[in-house]
Design an enzyme around this catalytic site. Structure first.
Site, short mmCIF file in Angstrom:
data_model
loop_
_atom_site.label_atom_id
_atom_site.label_comp_id
_atom_site.label_asym_id
_atom_site.label_seq_id
_atom_site.Cartn_x
_atom_site.Cartn_y
_atom_site.Cartn_z
N PHE A 164 0.81 -1.21 0.00
CA PHE A 164 0.00 0.00 0.00
C PHE A 164 0.85 1.27 0.00
O PHE A 164 0.42 2.30 0.46
CB PHE A 164 -0.93 0.01 1.22
CG PHE A 164 -2.08 -0.94 1.08
CD1 PHE A 164 -3.25 -0.54 0.49
CD2 PHE A 164 -1.96 -2.25 1.52
CE1 PHE A 164 -4.32 -1.41 0.36
CE2 PHE A 164 -3.02 -3.13 1.39
CZ PHE A 164 -4.21 -2.72 0.80
N GLY A 165 2.09 1.20 -0.50
CA GLY A 165 2.86 2.41 -0.56
C GLY A 165 4.34 2.17 -0.77
O GLY A 165 4.77 1.07 -1.08
N VAL A 213 8.45 2.91 0.64
CA VAL A 213 9.22 3.02 1.88
C VAL A 213 10.52 3.78 1.57
O VAL A 213 11.25 3.42 0.64
CB VAL A 213 9.54 1.65 2.47
CG1 VAL A 213 10.30 1.79 3.79
CG2 VAL A 213 8.27 0.85 2.69
N ASP A 233 0.01 -11.59 5.44
CA ASP A 233 0.86 -11.31 4.28
C ASP A 233 2.33 -11.60 4.62
O ASP A 233 3.21 -10.79 4.36
CB ASP A 233 0.70 -9.85 3.84
CG ASP A 233 1.22 -9.62 2.42
OD1 ASP A 233 1.37 -10.61 1.67
OD2 ASP A 233 1.48 -8.45 2.06
#
Length: 1013
Positions: free
Chosen positions: A710-711, A713, A832
């Protein structure tokens, strides 16, 4: 000359010749005994003189025939027998001058050096026994000269090299014992020529290669012991024709194949059978149960399948039956019926069938087993039902292990009748009720483990009667009440005292100081209150102290600084106040200090563990101040800087509010997470979008270290100099808010050394007035496990992760997953788990992160814990368990599947989405097709290369031992990835097996239990 005169002269001449012949003989005898005497004096000269010299009678002025350990015939030394006298030194080469010696026995001493080649001059020698010393070097090449030798025993030394082929010339040899040395190479096939041989013992060496089929010619052989080597291949079928065999031991090798079904018929005289720690497949030969005189049957740690064959009732002389850690199965309530058959074995002392797939109810007939039964291993199966009260009839039991099953009911009070019991293991079951006071009758008990059950009530004061107990583990139950002082007044308690994860309350008694020799104390996750007793200073041997998550108040006792050996101290999540005691700086052994989430104040000390703040956790103490330049002794102008850090805080106070009315607050919209009071418990470091933009160089791609579900890092450096990892959520992704909430909620109340630490979060708007959500984590400099598996990262020497390092990573991940599944107040499912979500720190310690899909479990469905929501979560392709695709709710069993895939990937180097896995074959099926006989074909090639030169504590670990370990590990991975969730082992059991595998690898000593500590 007359005839009589001639005869007289002839007589005198004969008499003179007689005396001339006599005198030389006397001279020779005198010289020979003197030669022996001189050789013995030279032998003595190389033996260290001790205050109590066992050779004090060896006086040069007396006859050697009167000396200790020396025996003579009429004129020569024929025996030198000096066993168990503590002789320290080396063997003089002058021993070869004792040419009439028939017996040389120097066993069980402290002799060093090499075996002198002059010993082979003793061609009359019949017995040569120098076992249990510290001899080194090679066997003399001329050993074949000892043609009269019957016994050759060099066992339990440090002799190296190959077993000489020339031994085949010792045609009268009956006993050949080279066990427990460092011999390498193969077993010479020429040994098969020594037809007189009765005992052939070469166990515990580093011999390799196949078992020579020529050994079958030894038709007089009674004992064949090849255990603990690196022998490979199958057992030659001709070996089973050695009908004189009484004891056959091939344990701890790399042997494989099936054990012949008719082995019991071909070896009718067999009394002992040991095939443990190999790769034997197939079923247990039923013919073994027809050997009515058999005493020992050992087949543990193999790959045997099927059921326990009938016929156990035919073995009246059986003393040991060990089939533990195989794949033996049974089903139904009567699955343990074979126990009833063993009641005829009235000499049975050792019974083990732990670590299998046995199912059923423990029969009441277990109490009818042998009255001399001492050890009973039954752990790690699928037993259910209750523990029969009849078990109290086994009056000779010293060990009872029923851990890690599904046993219910209460602990029978009859266990208190087992007066000889030394170890009681009932951990990891579903046992409920109170702990019976009768356990206090077990005066010889030295280890008791009742952890991981559902026991209630108080801790019995009767435990105060266990004056021999070394380890007491009652953790992970529902015990309440106070800690009895009687339990703390046990001077024998020296290893583990674990009461964690219960509901214990009240003060911690001052009597805790009575545990002067205890190594580990864990009282965490209870409701204990009051002050930490000052008397804890008396626990001088303490290395680990965990009292986190209680309600202790008052100051941290400065007396902790007197516990010099303390290595781990966790006082987090309490109500402790006051200053950090300066004396904690004196603890030179302290490696980990957790004082987080208390009410501490003042300045953080500078010395000791505080010189490296990565080993200290202080977050959640807003009144603490850290000195700037703490390492510079000349800096007297140190300025205090507030430490505002919180771990696992779900949402910041500045979260954007009013999500539904964005049109009214378009330029500066804020969203508020519902019921934020449940998430915010402590003040924490505040960071803004501007802070994070500066920390990452305006989110420069050079600082981009990865992309998550979701993004992105980024690596960043905050204003206080701390290096962090900043996860910026992609608001274009559907469900980004749920991901943010899930990660915050999952990490809000959890704390584990193998979790990536969440420092803070940020909810704001960016320069374009678009919503901005970010999570700030600790930065781990060694990247993700995915990079290591794919070879993108290497160690400084250019190598990847070796076997020990990979196994440590697997144990780290299993540890934290076990914690999330079983030890949290509300279990957490990660959903996950994969290599890219596992990060490694500078010490290669693994930490699990990215909880964007995590869910809290709030209900139980059957045997599996599951979430109440009907929302079906998605993980990553290749790691998702098959049942998720059918709409099944996420569960702990789903995480176990993902862990199993991860484990297979870690040791094969192959991703589950690898292009080479075509069609319907996945990673699990690919490994399964090669397991275990073609294991080398699926191992990571880089791992295989590192196996040739792997060291631990200065000792080389044999590649074959490593391969055995990998078989165990991949077997665990396959057990975690069964299609049916009900068929998978739990993550706790996987962790237990992995730790046992590591113990076996590093020590090469089989263990039945693995300690939490």
């Amino acid at each position: 000359m007359s005839f009589f005169s001639y005869l007289s002269h002839l007589y005198l001449l004969a008499l003179l010749v007689f005396f001339k012949c006599m005198f030389p003989f006397a001279d020779s005898a005198t010289l020979s005994i003197e030669t022996d005497k001189e050789a013995l004096i030279l032998f003595k000269s190389q033996i260290s003189q001790q205050s109590l010299n066992p050779l004090s009678s060896w006086d040069q002025n007396s006859s050697p025939c009167n000396w200790t350990g020396v025996s003579c015939n009429s004129h020569r030394v024929v025996g030198l027998n000096l066993p168990s006298l503590g002789l320290d030194g080396s063997i003089s080469p002058h021993i070869g001058n004792l040419s009439f010696l028939r017996s040389l026995q120097l066993q069980n001493n402290k002799l060093t050096g090499t075996l002198p080649y002059q010993i082979c001059n003793l061609f009359r020698l019949r017995i040569l026994n120098i076992s249990s010393n510290s001899l080194q070097g090679l066997i003399p090449s001329n050993m074949s000269r000892l043609a009269e030798l019957r016994v050759l025993d060099l066992s339990m030394n440090k002799i190296t090299g190959k077993i000489p082929e020339e031994l085949s010339f010792l045609t009268k040899l009956q006993v050949l014992n080279f066990g427990r040395n460092l011999f390498s190479g193969g077993i010479p096939s020429s040994i098969g020529n020594i037809s007189s041989l009765e005992d052939l013992i070469v166990g515990t060496n580093t011999l390799s290669g196949p078992i020579p089929s020529d050994l079958s010619r030894l038709q007089n052989l009674k004992v064949l012991d090849l255990t603990i080597n690196n022998l490979t291949g199958t057992v030659p079928s001709t070996i089973y024709n050695m009908s004189s065999l009484v004891y056959l031991a091939l344990a701890s090798n790399q042997l494989w194949g099936k054990i012949p079904f008719d082995v019991g018929e071909k070896l009718p005289n067999l009394l002992g059978f040991n095939f443990c720690f190999n790769k034997f497949t197939g079923t247990i030969p039923g013919s073994l149960h027809n050997l009515t005189n058999i005493q020992i049957i050992r087949m543990a740690y193999n790959l045997l399948e099927g059921t326990v064959p009938p016929g156990l009732g035919n073995l009246p002389f059986l003393e040991m039956y060990n089939i533990g850690f195989n794949k033996i199965v049974s089903s139904g309530d009567n699955g343990l019926g074979f126990i009833t058959s063993l009641t005829n074995s009235t000499r049975l002392k050792f019974l083990a069938f732990d670590g299998n797939l046995l199912q059923g109810i423990i029969p009441e007939s277990i109490g009818n087993l042998s009255k001399v039964l001492q050890k009973l291993y039954m752990g790690g199966n699928n037993f259910y039902g209750t523990i029969p009260a009849s078990i109290g009839n086994l009056s000779s039991l010293t060990l009872l292990n029923l851990s890690y099953n599904a046993i219910t009911g209460e602990i029978p009070v009859e266990i208190g009748k087992l007066e000889n019991l030394q170890m009681l293991g009932l951990a990891g079951n579903r046992i409920f009720g109170r702990i019976p006071d009768s356990l206090g009758n077990l005066q010889k008990l030295n280890k008791i483990d009742l952890s991981g059950n559902e026991l209630v009530g108080g801790i019995s004061t009767a435990f105060g009667n266990l004056h021999s107990v070394l380890s007491l583990d009652l953790s992970n139950n529902k015990l309440n009440g106070s800690i009895p002082k009687e339990v703390l007044n046990l001077p024998s308690l020296t290893t583990i005292f674990n009461l964690s994860n219960n509901f214990l309350s009240g003060n911690l008694p001052q009597e805790i100081g009575s545990l002067e020799s205890i190594v580990a104390i864990d009282l965490s996750n209870n409701r204990l209150s009051g002050n930490i007793p000052n008397m804890i200073k008396n626990c001088k041997s303490l290395e680990e102290l965990y009292i986190a998550r209680n309600t202790f108040s008052g100051p941290i006792p400065g007396t902790l600084g007197e516990v010099k050996g303390l290595g781990t101290l966790d006082l987090s999540y309490n109500n402790l106040s006051g200053f950090i005691p300066p004396d904690l700086q004196k603890l030179q052994a302290l490696e980990s200090l957790n004082l987080a989430f208390n009410n501490l104040e003042g300045i953080v000390p500078c010395g000791g563990v505080f010189t490296n703040l990565s080993r200290v956790q202080l977050e959640g103490n807003p009144k603490l101040s850290l000195k700037i330049g703490c390492g510079n002794a000349q800096d007297h102008r140190r300025k205090p800087v507030k430490v505002y850090v919180s771990v696992g805080v779900a949402v910041m106070a500045t979260l954007v509010v009013f999500f539904s009315i964005g049109s009214l607050f378009y330029m500066k919209r804020r969203r508020k997470i519902p019921d934020s009071s449940n998430f915010i418990k402590e003040q924490h470091q505040m960071v803004s979008y501007h802070n994070l933009r500066q920390a990452t160089g305006n989110f420069n791609e050079e600082n981009l270290i990865g992309n998550g579900s979701f993004g992105s890092v980024y690596k960043g450096c905050l204003g206080d100099g701390s290096v962090v990892a900043i996860k910026v959520l992609d608001i274009k992704q559907i469900g980004f808010q749920k991901s943010f909430l899930a990660e915050c909620e999952a990490l809000r109340n959890v704390r584990h050394r193998n979790l990536v630490k969440l420092i803070t979060s940020c909810s704001s708007v960016d320069l374009k007035n678009k919503e901005f959500l970010a999570l700030v984590y600790e930065f781990l400099g060694n990247g993700s496990l995915d990079d290591w598996v794919k070879g993108k990262r290497k160690k400084g020497n250019g190598e990847g992760l070796n076997l020990v390092q990979r196994l440590n990573v697997a144990i780290d991940v299993a540890s934290v997953m076990d914690y999330l599944h079983h030890d949290c107040e509300v279990p957490v499912v990660h959903c996950d788990l994969k290599p890219s979500n596992i990060l490694l720190d500078e010490d290669l310690t693994a930490k699990v992160g990215d909880f964007g899909l995590a869910r809290l479990l709030i209900e139980k469905v059957g045997d599996q814990t599951s979430i109440s929501s009907t929302h079906v979560l998605k993980g990553s392709v290749g790691y998702i368990p098959p049942e998720y695709g059918l709409g099944v709710k996420p569960s702990t069993a789903g995480d176990t599947y993902s862990f199993g895939v991860l484990l297979l990937e870690l040791f094969t180097g192959k991703s589950p989405t690898d292009d080479t896995l075509m069609g319907e074959q996945n990673l699990v099926g690919w490994v399964q097709s090669a397991f275990p006989s073609r294991l080398l074909q699926v191992l990571d090639p880089e791992l295989l290369l590192l196996m040739d030169n792997l060291f631990h504590d200065g000792r080389n670990i044999n590649p074959e031992v490593q391969q055995e370990c990998v078989i165990t590990i991949l077997g665990i991975g396959l057990s975690c990835t069964m299609n049916s969730p009900d068929s998978r082992i739990s993550i706790r059991y996987a962790l237990h097996k992995l730790k046992a595998a590591r113990n076996n690898l590093l020590n090469h000593v089989p263990t039945h239990q693995a300690s939490k500590y």
